[in-house]
Design a protein around this motif. Structure first.
Motif: not given
Lengths: 433, 433
Positions: A133-147
């Motif tokens: 449950p702690d794992l982030v598998t997708e980043f939100e639209e507009g997540d600039e950091e991830a981008e």
């Protein structure tokens, strides 16, 4: 044996996991031979063996690497289950968290590995979300950091089942004890200064060996000036190999790479130790993030998580006797990737850290075991010597005995010259993420 | 262009024979691109290019080495014959003086080379005696020296016909002039301190590139602090390669080896310049003695003989900026072999001597041309960069252009990736005596 000049049948330089495995297997097959192991440090595996993350896997694209690791893991199990030596084995598994792109690029490798008998499990994104449950598998639209960081969503998880953790210290002690029990001798705190190269037919003239003489390695000189001779010298000193080989014009075909381990123990990470479905311990497997080759290993006995990262492009090849961990390498670098995929690490500080080096053969990332100038060289060259140590020791012992084939633990045959320079026959490892 | 920060299309580090050949071929194919060549020394080829023995041959067992050398020799001929640049070419031939054992061991290689079109001539012992009266082909019964030194009688001579000497200095000047004529720029006395590795998407934060950034080599910083940027950086610095590559975690897959040249000019050697039957100059070919890889080259323009020997087992791999010749290495070592086969050298002292280094890829003794982190690396890795320089320059230029195949001089195609790391496809050179 403390005379200024002593003579053995075999002298092994290096009491790391490869040196001790080699010494043990040679002694086991030749109990009557006198074998001495030397190490500059104070105990077995005190160099880089102790500084690895202590993990193992049989998941490799190269058939060579697979055979070496798979049979070594079987030997670990044998030692713990049949011989009753607790090596601290935990088969928590490895879990590669893969983007769709990464999965597709490796898909052929996965199929080939499965055909070969490597037990793999594929988990879909929904499985992963549920089980970690702690794992982030997708980043939100507009997540600039991830981008900006080029972080890809996790589409699948690939689990290697015959993968886990081992206590490296117990492993080297097992080999050392067995070797001594058979009558082998080990001397610590003895640093080798140089390999002694002598002509086959010594004339006693200054300047030998001359260009017209056949010469071979006959022994070593220690930093304290002691000369120790042997019919066969084995060099198994990992990242230090070229400091011994280069001065006599031999090459170990590798460069020293640094890797760092950061240890975390915090209640915010607790949930990672309760992850059902991957293994019988109910912990998260060793996780490989989709970026930068960052490893997160559950150290079950301590309830800790170890984050490891080996140097890559931009970090120097540089031999260091006592490489130091760099906290800012975690906080200013790895951290930013880790918390994007596992936000539970946010603001958690490491409670311990260390650094080691490994010998990287950056050409085919596969071990070398060869004989040159009468010397036997054993090098893992892959950052995975620990998990191949038993097979490499057996192959070196077969080379010592002049045999063409080594028998790995479990009975599989391995052509000794496959790991040589002149008749090398290995596949380049392509399962690198 | 002397601003503190300048920008080119291509920056070539190293104005040795490989750097200049590469710069020339890239410029020839891309006349509109701005190309700068940098060298720390004061002129073209002043590093190790100038210190080689200046010999060439197309006699190699490896098809790769053959193609590289054979087409380069054709290019040399073209430059001198068609373009009218005197490169001091002399096709005096190479003559391997072989024991029966050596001949038999290489016999398959000779057959394969002949099939490939390499012009070889075999001379029997009686021929050699007649044509080189100074040569000792057999040692007397009870010649203890010969016995202790393991010197074998010469049974046959194998002559490579498309082999000879070239003036290395004129060759590098040819490439440099042509490159400049096309508008290329060369700056000497500019030492590169480091390769500048930058992220593809620079954020301007301290610590870049981070582990999560894709990074590539964007330029160099000189020892004087100047930063020079380019869309593509080519590294062709021979034995110095790892001093630039290792600090950013790249490997050039080679070690520096020393070789020494001793020059002899003496009336006692006069007869070697009157040896009919081997070549139109009527001189002895470049001789390779049956022991220790000792080369004796007729330097026709000077009426001198050059004796060369590259380091081997027992001599260190050690990078030196200004390697020095060791007279005692000749007098106390090579000399004893030389005078047994060619007693005319007895008591003759060298009139000149020098030492250089070459980059030895001791795995397959074949060049590397690859792209990594946006940088193109060109290395001969074989002690024979001079005689492969034109082909390697064309292959590097094809890699620069993103082409899969390079066209060597004369029209033969060469698959660029054959010299790479990841898709390497070369045969190990086995014609090594």
């Amino acid at each position: 044996m403390m005379s200024a000049m002593s003579k053995y049948d075999v002298l092994v330089v290096g009491a790391g996991v490869l040196g001790l495995s080699t010494a043990y297997h040679i002694k086991r097959e030749n109990p009557e031979r006198s074998i001495l192991v030397l190490d500059k440090l104070g105990g077995p595996g005190q160099g880089n063996s102790a500084k690895s993350v202590g993990a193992f896997r049989n998941v490799f694209s190269s058939r060579t690497n697979f055979l070496l690791a798979d049979s070594t893991i079987d030997f670990f199990t044998h030692v713990q289950e049949d011989l009753g030596h607790d090596l601290g084995l935990v088969f928590h598994g490895y879990l590669w968290l893969l983007s769709g792109r990464q999965y597709r690029r490796q898909e052929e490798n996965f199929k080939e590995m499965s055909r070969r008998g490597v037990e793999l499990r594929t988990w879909e994104r929904e499985d992963l979300r549920r089980m970690i449950p702690d794992l982030v598998t997708e980043f939100e639209e507009g997540d600039e950091e991830a981008e900006v960081m080029g972080l890809e969503p996790v589409e699948r998880g690939l689990q290697g089942v015959k993968c886990g953790s081992i206590d490296a210290d117990r492993l080297v002690r097992f080999y050392e004890e067995e070797f001594r029990r058979l009558g082998g001798e080990v001397r610590y705190n003895v640093e080798v200064k140089r390999l002694i190269l002598k002509p086959e037919r010594e004339l006693g003239l200054p300047g030998e060996p001359f260009v017209w003489q056949d010469a071979s390695v006959k022994g070593v000189e220690t930093v304290r000036g002691e000369e120790i001779y042997a019919d066969r010298v084995v060099v198994a000193v990992g990242a230090w190999a070229n400091t011994l080989l280069n001065p006599i014009g031999l090459d170990a075909f590798m460069r020293p790479k640094k890797r760092q381990v950061f240890v975390f123990k915090d209640e915010r990470l607790e949930r990672l130790f309760h992850s059902e479905g991957f293994n019988k311990e109910g912990v998260v497997p060793l996780l490989i993030l989709p970026k930068a080759g960052i490893l997160i290993k559950p150290e079950v006995s301590e309830g800790a998580l170890w984050i490891e990262c080996a140097d890559n492009l931009g970090r120097p090849f540089k031999l260091e006797d006592d490489p130091q961990p760099e906290l800012t390498y975690y906080t200013g670098n790895l951290y930013h990737v880790v918390v994007k995929y596992l936000p539970c690490f946010r603001d958690v500080q490491p409670v311990n850290m260390w650094a080691g080096q490994y010998a990287l053969n950056s050409i085919d990332k596969t071990p070398y075991v060869f004989e040159e100038a009468g010397m036997i060289y054993v090098g893992a060259g892959s950052g995975s010597g620990l998990m191949k140590c038993d097979a490499l020791g057996r192959i070196a012992a077969a080379l010592y005995a002049g045999e063409k084939e080594a028998t790995l633990y479990g009975g599989r045959a391995f052509r000794v010259s496959d790991l040589s320079v002149k008749e090398r026959r290995v596949e380049r490892e392509t399962f690198v993420l």
